[in-house]
Each structure stands twice: as C-alpha cells, then as structure tokens.
Design a protein around this motif. Structure first.
Motif, PDB file in Angstrom:
ATOM      1  N   TYR A  17       0.807  -1.222   0.000  1.00  0.00           N
ATOM      2  CA  TYR A  17       0.000   0.000   0.000  1.00  0.00           C
ATOM      3  C   TYR A  17       0.842   1.275   0.000  1.00  0.00           C
ATOM      4  O   TYR A  17       0.372   2.321  -0.443  1.00  0.00           O
ATOM      5  N   THR A  18       2.095   1.194   0.442  1.00  0.00           N
ATOM      6  CA  THR A  18       2.958   2.377   0.406  1.00  0.00           C
ATOM      7  C   THR A  18       3.857   2.386  -0.824  1.00  0.00           C
ATOM      8  O   THR A  18       3.866   3.350  -1.580  1.00  0.00           O
ATOM      9  N   GLU A  19       4.599   1.313  -1.052  1.00  0.00           N
ATOM     10  CA  GLU A  19       5.578   1.299  -2.132  1.00  0.00           C
ATOM     11  C   GLU A  19       4.963   1.102  -3.513  1.00  0.00           C
ATOM     12  O   GLU A  19       5.460   1.651  -4.495  1.00  0.00           O
ATOM     13  N   VAL A  20       3.887   0.340  -3.614  1.00  0.00           N
ATOM     14  CA  VAL A  20       3.265   0.098  -4.919  1.00  0.00           C
ATOM     15  C   VAL A  20       2.180   1.134  -5.208  1.00  0.00           C
ATOM     16  O   VAL A  20       2.173   1.762  -6.257  1.00  0.00           O
ATOM     17  N   LEU A  21       1.250   1.347  -4.242  1.00  0.00           N
ATOM     18  CA  LEU A  21       0.147   2.277  -4.485  1.00  0.00           C
ATOM     19  C   LEU A  21       0.456   3.711  -4.076  1.00  0.00           C
ATOM     20  O   LEU A  21      -0.323   4.612  -4.380  1.00  0.00           O
ATOM     21  N   GLY A  22       1.560   3.936  -3.368  1.00  0.00           N
ATOM     22  CA  GLY A  22       1.969   5.303  -3.063  1.00  0.00           C
ATOM     23  C   GLY A  22       1.397   5.886  -1.790  1.00  0.00           C
ATOM     24  O   GLY A  22       1.430   7.104  -1.600  1.00  0.00           O
ATOM     25  N   GLY A  23       0.865   5.064  -0.899  1.00  0.00           N
ATOM     26  CA  GLY A  23       0.345   5.557   0.372  1.00  0.00           C
ATOM     27  C   GLY A  23       1.465   5.934   1.327  1.00  0.00           C
ATOM     28  O   GLY A  23       2.653   5.790   1.019  1.00  0.00           O
ATOM     29  N   ARG A  24       1.061   6.404   2.515  1.00  0.00           N
ATOM     30  CA  ARG A  24       2.019   6.846   3.530  1.00  0.00           C
ATOM     31  C   ARG A  24       1.575   6.311   4.884  1.00  0.00           C
ATOM     32  O   ARG A  24       0.418   6.450   5.271  1.00  0.00           O
ATOM     33  N   VAL A  77      -9.250   7.873  -9.889  1.00  0.00           N
ATOM     34  CA  VAL A  77      -8.062   8.603 -10.307  1.00  0.00           C
ATOM     35  C   VAL A  77      -8.389   9.505 -11.491  1.00  0.00           C
ATOM     36  O   VAL A  77      -9.382   9.294 -12.193  1.00  0.00           O
ATOM     37  N   LYS A  78      -7.538  10.504 -11.711  1.00  0.00           N
ATOM     38  CA  LYS A  78      -7.738  11.417 -12.837  1.00  0.00           C
ATOM     39  C   LYS A  78      -7.203  10.857 -14.141  1.00  0.00           C
ATOM     40  O   LYS A  78      -7.717  11.147 -15.211  1.00  0.00           O
ATOM     41  N   ASP A  79      -6.120  10.064 -14.072  1.00  0.00           N
ATOM     42  CA  ASP A  79      -5.462   9.562 -15.281  1.00  0.00           C
ATOM     43  C   ASP A  79      -5.125   8.085 -15.081  1.00  0.00           C
ATOM     44  O   ASP A  79      -4.051   7.743 -14.601  1.00  0.00           O
ATOM     45  N   ILE A  80      -6.046   7.223 -15.459  1.00  0.00           N
ATOM     46  CA  ILE A  80      -5.890   5.791 -15.196  1.00  0.00           C
ATOM     47  C   ILE A  80      -4.727   5.184 -15.976  1.00  0.00           C
ATOM     48  O   ILE A  80      -4.061   4.279 -15.484  1.00  0.00           O
ATOM     49  N   ALA A  81      -4.451   5.688 -17.157  1.00  0.00           N
ATOM     50  CA  ALA A  81      -3.331   5.131 -17.937  1.00  0.00           C
ATOM     51  C   ALA A  81      -2.007   5.342 -17.208  1.00  0.00           C
ATOM     52  O   ALA A  81      -1.170   4.429 -17.138  1.00  0.00           O
ATOM     53  N   THR A  82      -1.829   6.518 -16.638  1.00  0.00           N
ATOM     54  CA  THR A  82      -0.605   6.807 -15.890  1.00  0.00           C
ATOM     55  C   THR A  82      -0.529   5.960 -14.632  1.00  0.00           C
ATOM     56  O   THR A  82       0.520   5.378 -14.323  1.00  0.00           O
ATOM     57  N   VAL A  83      -1.627   5.874 -13.889  1.00  0.00           N
ATOM     58  CA  VAL A  83      -1.654   5.074 -12.664  1.00  0.00           C
ATOM     59  C   VAL A  83      -1.379   3.609 -12.990  1.00  0.00           C
ATOM     60  O   VAL A  83      -0.581   2.953 -12.316  1.00  0.00           O
ATOM     61  N   TYR A  84      -2.013   3.094 -14.019  1.00  0.00           N
ATOM     62  CA  TYR A  84      -1.793   1.702 -14.432  1.00  0.00           C
ATOM     63  C   TYR A  84      -0.310   1.455 -14.740  1.00  0.00           C
ATOM     64  O   TYR A  84       0.274   0.471 -14.289  1.00  0.00           O
ATOM     65  N   ALA A  85       0.303   2.350 -15.492  1.00  0.00           N
ATOM     66  CA  ALA A  85       1.717   2.187 -15.857  1.00  0.00           C
ATOM     67  C   ALA A  85       2.623   2.291 -14.629  1.00  0.00           C
ATOM     68  O   ALA A  85       3.525   1.466 -14.445  1.00  0.00           O
ATOM     69  N   GLU A  86       2.384   3.289 -13.770  1.00  0.00           N
ATOM     70  CA  GLU A  86       3.233   3.476 -12.582  1.00  0.00           C
ATOM     71  C   GLU A  86       3.106   2.309 -11.618  1.00  0.00           C
ATOM     72  O   GLU A  86       4.110   1.791 -11.124  1.00  0.00           O
ATOM     73  N   TRP A  87       1.891   1.906 -11.310  1.00  0.00           N
ATOM     74  CA  TRP A  87       1.690   0.831 -10.339  1.00  0.00           C
ATOM     75  C   TRP A  87       2.184  -0.505 -10.899  1.00  0.00           C
ATOM     76  O   TRP A  87       2.726  -1.314 -10.164  1.00  0.00           O
ATOM     77  N   SER A  88       2.003  -0.728 -12.195  1.00  0.00           N
ATOM     78  CA  SER A  88       2.527  -1.950 -12.809  1.00  0.00           C
ATOM     79  C   SER A  88       4.046  -1.992 -12.696  1.00  0.00           C
ATOM     80  O   SER A  88       4.628  -3.028 -12.372  1.00  0.00           O
ATOM     81  N   ALA A  89       4.693  -0.863 -12.943  1.00  0.00           N
ATOM     82  CA  ALA A  89       6.150  -0.794 -12.850  1.00  0.00           C
ATOM     83  C   ALA A  89       6.635  -1.044 -11.420  1.00  0.00           C
ATOM     84  O   ALA A  89       7.745  -1.531 -11.219  1.00  0.00           O
TER      85      ALA A  89
END
Length: 142
Positions: A17-24, A77-89
């Motif tokens: 939840y922090t490292e992959v999805l970006g939570g804190r 989310v506002k930009d699912i393509a970006t989120v999909y790419a970032e979280w997949s990476a």
C-alpha cells in the motif's frame, strides 16, 4: 471513513500500500496494527482474529477465495493510464488493462492477501460522477 483489511503479513501489505500504491504510513502500533493514508482515505491493516465481546460470532480472516468478493476498495483517479503504468512498474498485477465502460474506464488488481481493488477514471465530465460534483470532505449527517 477508513477501509479495514485483514492481512496474513501486515508488513508485506504495508509495503504494497505504500511502495506500490503510493500511500504513507500514519500509524504503526502494537501487534502490527498499521494505518496507511492513501489519497483521501485510510487503509487500516491488521492480522485476523477470533470473536471479541463486541462481535461475539465474527472471525476476521483473509479471503478464502479471492474470486468471491462481498466488498472491495474503489480508488478513483484522474489519469488511469498513468496510474496503471506506474503501479505496474512498481509490481502491481492487474487482472486486465483498463477497460472503457459506459461512464468510466476501470481495471482491477489484488493486494498480497487477495483483497480486490478497483481503479477507475470517470469519462462522464458533465454528470454527477465528475469530481467537481462530488460532495466536500465534510460529512453530512442523516
């Protein structure tokens, strides 16, 4: 409002939840109890357990069958393509790439314990689903 999830490995879930999805992490307490701030909500992660005096017939456990779901986390989310790419990476494994539906683009992934997570982006810019039409963060009473 917060979403409580049961984890077989709280540290592993915290990393997801922090490292992959970006939570804190906002709280880490006894027995592994962890609160993660994610967007405008909290994910509470803790181990399962048996009944207590205030839930005398309830046992908390991770999903036995991740393909049978009664609730899931929904992240807008506002930009699912970006989120999909970032979280997949970062290691997220989505069930499918984002798919266009009537008023949204959405896709799903699972956390390490099998909890389902929907990620969606509205495509209805004029209706009630547009973020500018959403209620403020102030709770309104019944």
């Amino acid at each position: 409002m917060a979403h409580f999830i049961v984890s077989d490995d709280v540290e592993r879930s915290r990393r997801f939840y922090t490292e992959v999805l970006g939570g804190r992490v906002v709280f880490s307490g006894p027995g592994g109890l962890t609160y993660v701030s994610l967007s405008n909500s909290w994910i509470i992660i803790n181990v399962g357990g048996g009944p207590t005096d205030d839930k005398p017939t309830v046992t908390l456990a991770t999903p036995e069958d991740p393909d049978r779901v009664s609730s899931f986390l929904n992240i807008r989310v506002k930009d699912i393509a970006t989120v999909y790419a970032e979280w997949s990476a970062r290691g997220a494994h989505f069930l499918t790439p984002p798919k266009q539906h009537q008023t949204e683009i959405r896709c799903y992934l699972r956390d390490p314990d099998g909890h389902l997570i929907e990620v969606g982006q509205t495509t209805d810019t004029t209706g009630d689903w547009a973020p500018e039409h959403w209620p403020s963060s102030a709770a309104t009473g019944p």
